[in-house]
Design a protein around this motif. Structure first.
Motif, mmCIF file in Angstrom:
data_model
loop_
_atom_site.group_PDB
_atom_site.id
_atom_site.type_symbol
_atom_site.label_atom_id
_atom_site.label_comp_id
_atom_site.label_asym_id
_atom_site.label_seq_id
_atom_site.Cartn_x
_atom_site.Cartn_y
_atom_site.Cartn_z
ATOM 1 N N PRO A 1 0.523 -1.443 -0.131
ATOM 2 C CA PRO A 1 0.371 0.014 0.006
ATOM 3 C C PRO A 1 0.503 0.813 0.106
ATOM 4 C CG PRO A 1 -1.221 -0.778 1.979
ATOM 5 C CD PRO A 1 0.385 -2.190 1.053
ATOM 6 N N GLY A 2 2.382 1.195 0.276
ATOM 7 C CA GLY A 2 2.783 2.136 0.600
ATOM 8 C C GLY A 2 2.463 3.397 1.648
ATOM 9 N N ARG A 3 2.925 3.405 2.916
ATOM 10 C CA ARG A 3 2.276 3.550 3.743
ATOM 11 C C ARG A 3 3.406 4.618 3.310
ATOM 12 N NH1 ARG A 3 -2.224 3.358 3.474
ATOM 13 N NH2 ARG A 3 -3.357 1.608 4.357
ATOM 14 N N GLY A 4 2.815 6.057 3.520
ATOM 15 C CA GLY A 4 4.077 7.949 4.014
ATOM 16 C C GLY A 4 4.583 7.766 5.368
ATOM 17 N N SER A 5 3.751 6.912 6.097
ATOM 18 C CA SER A 5 4.057 7.287 7.130
ATOM 19 C C SER A 5 3.490 6.379 8.357
ATOM 20 C CB SER A 5 3.106 9.121 8.160
ATOM 21 O OG SER A 5 1.847 8.628 7.393
ATOM 22 N N LYS A 6 3.386 6.102 8.765
ATOM 23 C CA LYS A 6 3.294 5.051 10.303
ATOM 24 C C LYS A 6 2.046 5.161 10.689
ATOM 25 C CE LYS A 6 8.147 5.432 13.262
ATOM 26 N NZ LYS A 6 7.922 4.728 13.882
ATOM 27 N N SER A 7 1.239 6.421 10.978
ATOM 28 C CA SER A 7 -0.180 6.421 10.992
ATOM 29 C C SER A 7 -0.700 6.370 9.530
ATOM 30 C CB SER A 7 -0.931 8.074 11.876
ATOM 31 O OG SER A 7 -1.904 8.027 11.837
ATOM 32 N N LYS A 8 -1.831 6.240 9.204
ATOM 33 C CA LYS A 8 -3.194 6.641 8.463
ATOM 34 C C LYS A 8 -2.942 7.840 8.263
ATOM 35 C CE LYS A 8 -5.432 2.365 6.797
ATOM 36 N NZ LYS A 8 -6.586 1.983 6.319
ATOM 37 N N TRP A 9 -3.190 9.102 9.178
ATOM 38 C CA TRP A 9 -3.725 9.716 9.027
ATOM 39 C C TRP A 9 -2.704 10.769 8.484
ATOM 40 C CZ3 TRP A 9 -8.946 10.948 7.851
ATOM 41 C CH2 TRP A 9 -9.331 9.187 8.739
ATOM 42 N N GLY A 10 -1.230 10.296 8.799
ATOM 43 C CA GLY A 10 0.107 11.611 8.373
ATOM 44 C C GLY A 10 0.134 12.214 7.297
ATOM 45 N N PHE A 11 0.632 13.361 7.510
ATOM 46 C CA PHE A 11 0.442 13.937 5.469
ATOM 47 C C PHE A 11 1.441 13.190 5.017
ATOM 48 C CE2 PHE A 11 -0.130 17.898 9.135
ATOM 49 C CZ PHE A 11 -0.665 18.283 8.468
ATOM 50 N N GLY A 12 2.584 12.216 5.448
ATOM 51 C CA GLY A 12 3.062 11.087 4.172
ATOM 52 C C GLY A 12 2.291 9.994 3.407
ATOM 53 N N GLU A 13 0.440 9.765 3.949
ATOM 54 C CA GLU A 13 -0.379 9.545 3.755
ATOM 55 C C GLU A 13 -0.598 10.301 2.505
ATOM 56 O OE1 GLU A 13 -2.664 5.395 2.761
ATOM 57 O OE2 GLU A 13 -0.654 6.358 4.112
ATOM 58 N N ILE A 14 -1.030 11.388 2.564
ATOM 59 C CA ILE A 14 -1.434 12.061 2.273
ATOM 60 C C ILE A 14 -1.051 12.513 0.584
ATOM 61 C CG2 ILE A 14 -2.880 14.813 1.076
ATOM 62 C CD1 ILE A 14 -3.620 14.453 4.327
ATOM 63 N N GLY A 15 0.722 12.448 1.224
ATOM 64 C CA GLY A 15 1.693 13.062 -0.402
ATOM 65 C C GLY A 15 1.802 11.991 -0.835
ATOM 66 N N ILE A 16 1.394 9.700 -0.617
ATOM 67 C CA ILE A 16 1.356 9.566 -1.492
ATOM 68 C C ILE A 16 0.744 9.775 -2.178
ATOM 69 C CG2 ILE A 16 0.773 7.009 -1.718
ATOM 70 C CD1 ILE A 16 3.860 6.865 -0.633
ATOM 71 N N HIS A 17 -0.635 9.813 -1.905
ATOM 72 C CA HIS A 17 -1.785 9.570 -2.481
ATOM 73 C C HIS A 17 -1.639 10.465 -4.253
ATOM 74 C CE1 HIS A 17 -4.062 6.268 -1.003
ATOM 75 N NE2 HIS A 17 -3.962 7.092 0.085
ATOM 76 N N LEU A 18 -1.051 12.067 -3.752
ATOM 77 C CA LEU A 18 -0.602 12.622 -4.303
ATOM 78 C C LEU A 18 0.048 12.856 -5.092
ATOM 79 C CD1 LEU A 18 -0.630 16.331 -2.932
ATOM 80 C CD2 LEU A 18 -2.354 15.352 -3.986
ATOM 81 N N LYS A 19 1.441 12.005 -5.261
ATOM 82 C CA LYS A 19 1.893 11.646 -5.941
ATOM 83 C C LYS A 19 1.904 10.299 -7.153
ATOM 84 C CE LYS A 19 6.215 11.947 -2.601
ATOM 85 N NZ LYS A 19 7.569 11.649 -2.264
#
Length: 515
Positions: free
Chosen positions: A299-317
């Motif tokens: 799933p390529g989690r951008g952060s440890k938490s589903k609600w982290g900014f990294g997760e949003i960044g993954i979807h934007l990328k």
């Protein structure tokens, strides 16, 4: 051989002992078949598409067509209701900023589109689908009891937060259960938008002439003689509440298979499709063995938490995973921005412009005014119906949008010559009909060409840009000179630009399958 090609061959070889090679035939009909950077996910999406096509169109999809259509209807209903009641509520509250409700509605829909869109990609479609409409209904009912303009604006904003977010999910959920040959129904579903407008017109026609007729000026307008606009909110909120209950009771929505695949939950995906197939006595050859043979999806989690900014960044990328997908995403967002500016601005400037040019629309009674309003909104239902037919032919989605935008532009220019009430009514109906050919197709095209794992985010941002322009139109209406013809011609010219953008979209969904 390129590394990506080697990985694809490995996936195909891995399936030889467990499943038919035909199940993993990359190529036939998938819109993003050669675009996705994850060959394992691409393979699994292909399998899911095969399974959905094998099951075919069932009563389950018909229920989704109606229940998801409610979201379309509610979005247009709420957006129009705030505009319909603003005048009467303004007479009672005498606000300092008369366009405040419009801005409140667009701000709510802007935040709702972003929040619920991203939520749909992070925790799934099901939660947002079930909750957003219920929130909208509660705040719509409460809005009718508002004691002042500020409180009314707050509840309009909160109500729009639910309605605007729900619209992002309607197309995604319906699309992710549709067989490929029936994807044109996504365009047809936009007819519900017109139904929502029609309902708004009926409520205004029923309540405002009868319960607010004695409220004509700020001086003689009180709570007692101006209850029409409150009844409009009560009726609208109650209707939306019934719709939200039907969503929960008529169909117990399961998480969409394509979201489950993107999350690496293959077993749940297969189980969902098998349950639908068994319930409607349809074949489904997909097995967990075939899915697992493709490999493991990260799933390529951008952060440890589903609600982290990294997760949003993954979807934007993910919306820019390849050059063509990136171009497609940018052009889609541009199209939503253009239509979000052109149509509201035209509606803002047209009345004052016609008056300055001497249009003799006559002294219409409140009854005639809202009757005509209902007729105009009734005409908007048929644009998506024609667009749905056009999309199902070799014209495809792109040419349908080009034709719709150019015809709308023509009528916009012609509308500047309106001089009588009859001409005004006829041209208003024609514009609403033609506009929805383009608008309805754009609503469907957007989720069709977005990658499934990032569909909610991409769709949410697209609609958010549309709402931003709605806010801009409200500001412009407050500070600009509405008697000049320049804004009219600018708005019409924007439709030429929309047609040009549609013509160069890199993907044509006709005859192909969404990821």
């Amino acid at each position: 051989m390129k590394k990506s090609d080697e990985r694809r061959v490995d996936v195909e070889r891995a399936s030889d002992s467990d499943a038919d090679v035909d199940w993993l035939s990359f190529g036939k009909g998938d819109i993003l078949q050669l675009e996705h950077v994850n060959p394992v996910l691409n393979a699994k999406m292909h399998l899911v598409n095969n399974a959905i096509d094998e099951i075919g169109f069932t009563t389950y999809q018909w229920k989704l067509f109606v229940l998801n259509g409610f979201g379309y209807a509610v979005d247009s209903l709420i957006l129009l209701i705030q505009g319909i009641i603003a005048g009467q509520a303004g007479l009672e509250f005498n606000p300092g900023y008369k366009n405040g409700l419009t801005m409140a509605a667009y701000v709510g829909m802007l935040v709702g589109a972003l929040f619920w869109g991203m939520t749909a990609d992070i925790i799934g479609r099901k939660f947002a689908f079930n909750v957003s409409l219920m929130l909208c209904s509660i705040f719509a009912i409460v809005a009718g009891a508002s004691p002042n303009w500020t409180v009314l604006g707050v509840f309009v904003c909160l109500c729009s937060f639910g309605a605007g977010g729900n619209l992002v999910l309607d197309t995604a959920v319906f699309l992710e259960y549709l067989p490929s040959k029936d994807q044109w129904l996504l365009t047809l579903m936009a007819a519900w938008w017109g139904i929502g407008q029609l309902i708004a017109g009926f409520f205004a026609w029923a309540f405002l002439p009868n319960y607010s007729k004695d409220c004509t000026t700020v001086e003689n307008c009180t709570y007692a003689n101006n209850k029409g606009w409150r009844y409009v909110w009560y009726a609208s909120g109650s209707l939306v509440f019934v719709m939200s209950i039907l969503r929960i009771t008529v169909i117990r929505l399961k998480e969409t298979p394509k979201f489950l695949v993107g999350e690496g939950r293959d077993a749940e995906c297969v189980a969902t499709l098998q349950i639908i197939a068994q319930k409607y006595n349809r074949p489904c050859s997909l097995t967990l063995v075939q899915m697992e043979a493709c490999g493991v999806v990260d799933p390529g989690r951008g952060s440890k938490s589903k609600w982290g900014f990294g997760e949003i960044g993954i979807h934007l990328k993910g919306l820019y995973a390849t050059r063509r997908i990136g171009i497609s995403t940018s052009l889609i967002w541009l199209s939503w921005t253009l239509i979000g500016l052109a149509y509201p601005l035209y509606n803002v400037f047209l009345p004052a412009y016609l008056k300055s040019r001497g249009a003799q629309l006559g002294g219409q009674s409140s009854y005639v005014l809202w009757r005509n309003y209902t007729l105009v909104n009734f005409s908007s239902i048929w644009g998506p119906i024609l667009a749905g037919y056009m999309c199902s032919t070799r014209l495809g989605r792109k040419n349908t949008m080009v034709i719709g935008a150019l015809i709308t532009m023509s009528f916009f220019f012609a509308y500047t010559q309106v001089r009588t009430a009859v001409q005004d009514l006829v041209f208003s109906c024609l514009i609403n009909f033609c506009l929805n050919i383009y608008y309805g197709t754009l609503y469907a095209y957007t989720p069709e060409v977005l990658p499934s794992a990032h569909r909610g985010t991409g769709n949410g941002i697209a609609i958010a840009w549309n709402r931003v322009m709605g806010i801009v139109s409200a500001v412009v209406a407050t500070v600009a000179d509405t008697s000049t013809p320049v804004p009219i011609y600018i708005c019409a010219a924007l439709y030429i630009l929309m047609a040009a953008v549609a013509a160069v979209f890199p993907f044509e969904p006709y005859g192909k399958r969404s990821s």
